[in-house]
Design an enzyme around this catalytic site. Structure first.
Site, PDB file in Angstrom:
ATOM      1  N   GLN A 242     -57.919  11.314  29.743  1.00 32.27           N
ATOM      2  CA  GLN A 242     -57.735  12.169  30.919  1.00 32.27           C
ATOM      3  C   GLN A 242     -58.102  13.626  30.613  1.00 32.27           C
ATOM      4  O   GLN A 242     -58.605  14.332  31.495  1.00 32.27           O
ATOM      5  CB  GLN A 242     -56.286  12.077  31.398  1.00 32.27           C
TER       6      GLN A 242
ATOM      7  N   LYS B 200     -61.881  13.765  30.937  1.00 32.25           N
ATOM      8  CA  LYS B 200     -62.240  13.472  32.323  1.00 32.25           C
ATOM      9  C   LYS B 200     -61.970  14.677  33.220  1.00 32.25           C
ATOM     10  O   LYS B 200     -62.815  15.102  34.001  1.00 32.25           O
ATOM     11  CB  LYS B 200     -61.413  12.279  32.806  1.00 32.25           C
TER      12      LYS B 200
ATOM     13  N   ASN C 152     -57.016  -0.401  44.951  1.00 33.52           N
ATOM     14  CA  ASN C 152     -57.479   0.806  45.624  1.00 33.52           C
ATOM     15  C   ASN C 152     -58.873   1.256  45.152  1.00 33.52           C
ATOM     16  O   ASN C 152     -59.722   1.628  45.960  1.00 33.52           O
ATOM     17  CB  ASN C 152     -56.439   1.909  45.386  1.00 33.52           C
TER      18      ASN C 152
ATOM     19  N   LYS D  78     -50.474  11.736  31.267  1.00 35.20           N
ATOM     20  CA  LYS D  78     -50.348  10.411  31.873  1.00 35.20           C
ATOM     21  C   LYS D  78     -48.901   9.970  31.731  1.00 35.20           C
ATOM     22  O   LYS D  78     -48.217  10.355  30.787  1.00 35.20           O
ATOM     23  CB  LYS D  78     -51.248   9.409  31.145  1.00 35.20           C
TER      24      LYS D  78
ATOM     25  N   GLY E 179     -51.042   8.903  41.360  1.00 39.05           N
ATOM     26  CA  GLY E 179     -50.918   7.451  41.236  1.00 39.05           C
ATOM     27  C   GLY E 179     -51.863   6.876  40.201  1.00 39.05           C
ATOM     28  O   GLY E 179     -52.750   7.547  39.688  1.00 39.05           O
ATOM     29  N   ASP E 180     -51.642   5.636  39.895  1.00 37.73           N
ATOM     30  CA  ASP E 180     -52.527   4.820  39.068  1.00 37.73           C
ATOM     31  C   ASP E 180     -52.151   3.371  39.418  1.00 37.73           C
ATOM     32  O   ASP E 180     -51.593   3.137  40.505  1.00 37.73           O
ATOM     33  CB  ASP E 180     -52.323   5.139  37.570  1.00 37.73           C
TER      34      ASP E 180
END
Ligand code: 2IT
Length: 448
Positions: free
Chosen positions: A111, A114, A241, A126, A165-166
């Site tokens: 992350q 990213k 999603n 995270k 979210g994840d």
């Protein structure tokens, strides 16, 4: 690999025993970054890499809740605040039985790079829990989210750490988490979470952003080869999603998705997952909490292949959108044998390091997830911007910004790989391009 990078990687593996996913992500990233350290000997003097691989803070806590039968249940909650050199920690929560420190450290580590690639000011983090949302009632989900936030609220904030979210955490969970945060803080700080509902500060296009962004990335790759999405066939794994957004945009651009998958197997739809009814049904399957893609086959009368992955299906472009480590050597061999030209990772780390190398060595173009799926967190950062300005942008405005961001990410990865002598290696290019900004910020801020 330089001796310095090799030593830090060996120490990381020794210092983090039984964390195979963290080792896997770190190995790929550190191997890519080796030439940066050759170019910048001052980084080694500053202990930059030793600091970079160590989370700034890891929070672990008890999450007690009461189920519908009145039984007390206890799960483990986590937040890994990995790096805040370029902005507040930012990254999703995952609620899934597989969640542990290894998974969250790999996700948090990815992350950082990213988020840097988006060009927006967000650090890396995270979190989540080993809570299993499957088959839970709405009341159970709410009570779990409230308990989770009752500990976490003291560690997060709009300028501190901004979760989203994840897997297992969507708009419903974000709503319950935000409600509890607001109640405990006694303030409407809606910039503390992203992926919110539109009525209380969510951004248009955020639900679509990860999937749309991934397809914009693929579109850019094709465009530079004088090609288009139109007329191409796709295999997309997952049906959540992210897969939904990808399928929607692929279809809109004239591509055809032949297969989608779930933990129970995959479906093959020769006409494509292409009508609004079929695409909406992906959301229905997700909302049902059953976690079964067989429901699609039952509803639309197409073949279902139980307990099989979709990678044996011949397609021009493969987009793994499910979860980590769904493609190893066996699947990579199938993908190559099918004549697939583009392997576009969308889920975080869906591929083993060995399989990535194998595909690249055999001239399949691989796009790495940390670049391809960055549209999700990028639109989260746009949500933060809207919240802090107390305004809301139109869907077209957000979508246009997302498209520009994805093209910029692709080009930064491609140009950086070229600059370092790797040719069109988007894996190495994305790692290096993301790292450069974080490294500069860490150097500027002293030994912290
Ligand atoms: O993996 C990811 O980038 C996400 N789950 C989204 C993170 C975010 O903060 O929007």
């Amino acid at each position: 690999m330089s001796q310095y990078v090799e030593r830090v990687l060996a120490d990381l593996i020794a210092n983090n025993p039984n964390q195979p996913e963290f080792h896997q992500a770190a190995t790929e990233i550190l191997e890519s970054l080796a030439p940066v350290f050759d170019k910048h000997p001052e980084y080694e003097k500053a202990g930059l890499l030793e600091r970079f691989v160590e989370p700034e803070r890891t929070i672990m806590f008890r999450v007690p809740w009461v189920d519908d039968n009145g039984t007390v249940r206890v799960n483990r909650g986590y937040r890994v605040q990995f790096n805040s050199a370029i902005g507040p920690y930012k990254g999703g929560f995952r609620f899934h039985p597989s969640v542990n420190l290894s998974i969250l450290k790999f996700l948090g580590f990815e992350q950082i790079l990213k988020n840097s690639l988006t060009g927006l000011p967000i650090g890396g983090g995270k979190g989540g829990s080993d809570f299993d949302p499957r088959g839970k009632s709405d009341g159970e989900i709410m009570r779990f989210c409230q308990s989770f936030m009752s500990e976490l609220y003291r560690h997060i904030g709009p300028d501190v750490d901004v979760p989203a979210g994840d897997i297992g955490v969507g708009a419903r969970e974000i709503g319950y988490l935000f409600g509890q945060y607001k109640r405990l803080r006694g303030a409407f700080e809606n910039g503390v979470l992203t992926g919110k509902g539109i009525s209380y500060g969510g951004s248009l296009i955020r639900p679509e952003a990860t999937g749309y962004g991934a397809v914009y990335f693929a579109q850019r790759m094709l465009q530079l080869k004088g090609d288009t999405i139109e007329g191409k066939t796709f295999v997309v794994s997952g049906f959540g999603n992210v897969a939904w957004g990808a399928v929607k945009k692929i279809t809109e651009l004239g591509g055809k998705v032949l297969a989608i998958s779930g933990p129970d197997g995959y479906i093959y739809d020769e006409n494509g997952v292409s009508t609004p009814e079929k695409i909406d049904f992906m959301l229905t399957m997700r909302a049902s909490g059953r976690d079964k893609v067989q429901d699609y086959a039952d509803k639309f009368g197409v073949p279902f292949y139980a307990k099989q992955k979709p990678w044996g299906v011949k397609a021009d472009i493969c987009m793994p959108c499910a979860t980590q480590n769904e493609v190893g050597m066996t699947e990579a061999e199938q993908i190559l044998a099918n004549g697939t030209k583009y392997y576009v990772e969308v889920a975080n780390m869906p591929t083993s390091n060995e399989a990535v190398k194998f595909l690249q060595d055999n001239n399949v173009i691989v796009a790495p997830s940390k670049a391809v799926n960055a549209g999700g967190v990028a639109v989260s950062a746009l949500e933060m911007a809207q919240n802090s300005q107390r305004l809301a942008w139109s869907a077209d405005e957000v979508d246009a910004k997302l498209k520009t961001i994805m093209v910029n990410i692709h080009d930064a990865a491609a140009n950086t790989a070229e600059e370092y002598g790797y040719g069109y290696d988007l894996v190495k290019g994305a790692n290096i391009a993301g790292f450069k900004k974080v490294a500069e910020a860490m150097m500027a801020q002293g030994i912290i």
